[in-house]
Design a protein around this motif. Structure first.
Motif, PDB file in Angstrom:
ATOM      1  N   SER A   7      41.767  26.855  49.723  1.00  0.00           N
ATOM      2  CA  SER A   7      42.136  26.765  48.659  1.00  0.00           C
ATOM      3  C   SER A   7      42.611  25.494  48.264  1.00  0.00           C
ATOM      4  O   SER A   7      43.362  25.164  47.355  1.00  0.00           O
ATOM      5  N   TYR A  29      41.923  24.253  44.479  1.00  0.00           N
ATOM      6  CA  TYR A  29      42.987  24.979  43.771  1.00  0.00           C
ATOM      7  C   TYR A  29      44.424  24.578  43.738  1.00  0.00           C
ATOM      8  O   TYR A  29      44.842  24.387  42.560  1.00  0.00           O
ATOM      9  N   PRO A  63      36.494  24.354  43.673  1.00  0.00           N
ATOM     10  CA  PRO A  63      37.192  25.598  44.291  1.00  0.00           C
ATOM     11  C   PRO A  63      36.096  26.870  44.320  1.00  0.00           C
ATOM     12  O   PRO A  63      34.974  26.900  43.499  1.00  0.00           O
ATOM     13  N   TRP A  68      48.708  30.975  44.391  1.00  0.00           N
ATOM     14  CA  TRP A  68      47.560  31.323  45.021  1.00  0.00           C
ATOM     15  C   TRP A  68      46.425  31.891  43.874  1.00  0.00           C
ATOM     16  O   TRP A  68      47.106  32.427  42.844  1.00  0.00           O
ATOM     17  N   GLU A  96      38.910  31.640  41.647  1.00  0.00           N
ATOM     18  CA  GLU A  96      38.520  30.111  42.564  1.00  0.00           C
ATOM     19  C   GLU A  96      36.972  30.335  42.368  1.00  0.00           C
ATOM     20  O   GLU A  96      36.630  28.941  41.948  1.00  0.00           O
TER      21      GLU A  96
END
Length: 219
Positions: free
Chosen positions: A118, A121, A84, A17, A23
């Motif tokens: 996310s 990402y 992102p 993460w 991001e």
């Protein structure tokens, strides 16, 4: 490719993460790469109503990203793109469908889910890891994984489900995205050329429709 982006794409496989700032920065760096071969309109008369929908749904995402409609891609392709951090682009072909407010809210909710969860990402991280292992095709790079190949089927299904929830929580018709997909399915038959990009990066529309019907029935 800017050195900052290259270094980050080499780094992302190490983490499951990233924080919001990472991001956001990644999306900010990728935006010029996405835009470089496209004509982008930033007419506020078009952007403002879309941004108002996004702002209305944002609290439902549970993630305080600055979800932003960056511009309208001047292409007849029916599509939208989220980088992102919540940088959202809408294609003119999607606007030309004349979707209702509830239908457009469902589509934008889908795009917001990609950012909130996310997906971009994660897709970059997966592609970067595969590249490190040598599992790549000739000419493939990690940016292609997102800008050209999309986020992957499982994430598209998840974005459909969560995007519908965001729209519903904001007071839009829960069937908005379902109806938009039904209209998209019709276009696949009568105007396959404008659907090419969407079909190349998304699961079959019929499967998305079936899943959403099941989701709505279980409410």
């Amino acid at each position: 490719m800017r050195l900052w982006v290259l270094l980050l794409l080499l780094w992302v496989p190490c983490f499951a993460w990233a924080d919001d700032a990472t991001e956001l920065d990644l999306g900010h760096q990728m935006a010029p790469l996405f835009e470089k071969d496209k004509t982008i309109s930033r007419d506020l008369r078009v952007l403002a109503p879309l941004q108002a929908m996004v702002d209305r749904m944002a609290p439902a995402t549970g993630r305080a990203l600055p979800y932003r409609i960056e511009g309208i891609v001047q292409s007849e392709q029916v599509n939208a793109m989220t980088l992102p951090g919540g940088h959202i682009y809408v294609y003119q072909g999607l606007l030309d469908m004349g979707l209702s407010r509830d239908q457009m809210a469902g589509v934008l909710g889908h795009e917001m889910a990609h950012a909130a969860l996310s997906h971009g990402y994660k897709r970059l991280r997966e592609a970067s890891a595969a590249r490190r292992l040598g599992h790549r095709l000739h000419g493939f790079n990690t940016l292609n994984a997102l800008l050209l190949d999309g986020v992957g089927r499982r994430y598209e299904y998840q974005a459909d489900a969560y995007g519908t929830r965001y729209a519903t929580a904001a007071g839009y018709d829960p069937a908005g995205l379902l109806e938009a997909l039904q209209r998209i399915q019709h276009l696949e038959t009568v105007r396959p050329g404008v659907m090419a990009r969407l079909l190349a990066t998304h699961p079959p529309t019929a499967e998305r429709i079936d899943r959403l019907k099941t989701q709505l029935k279980s409410r």
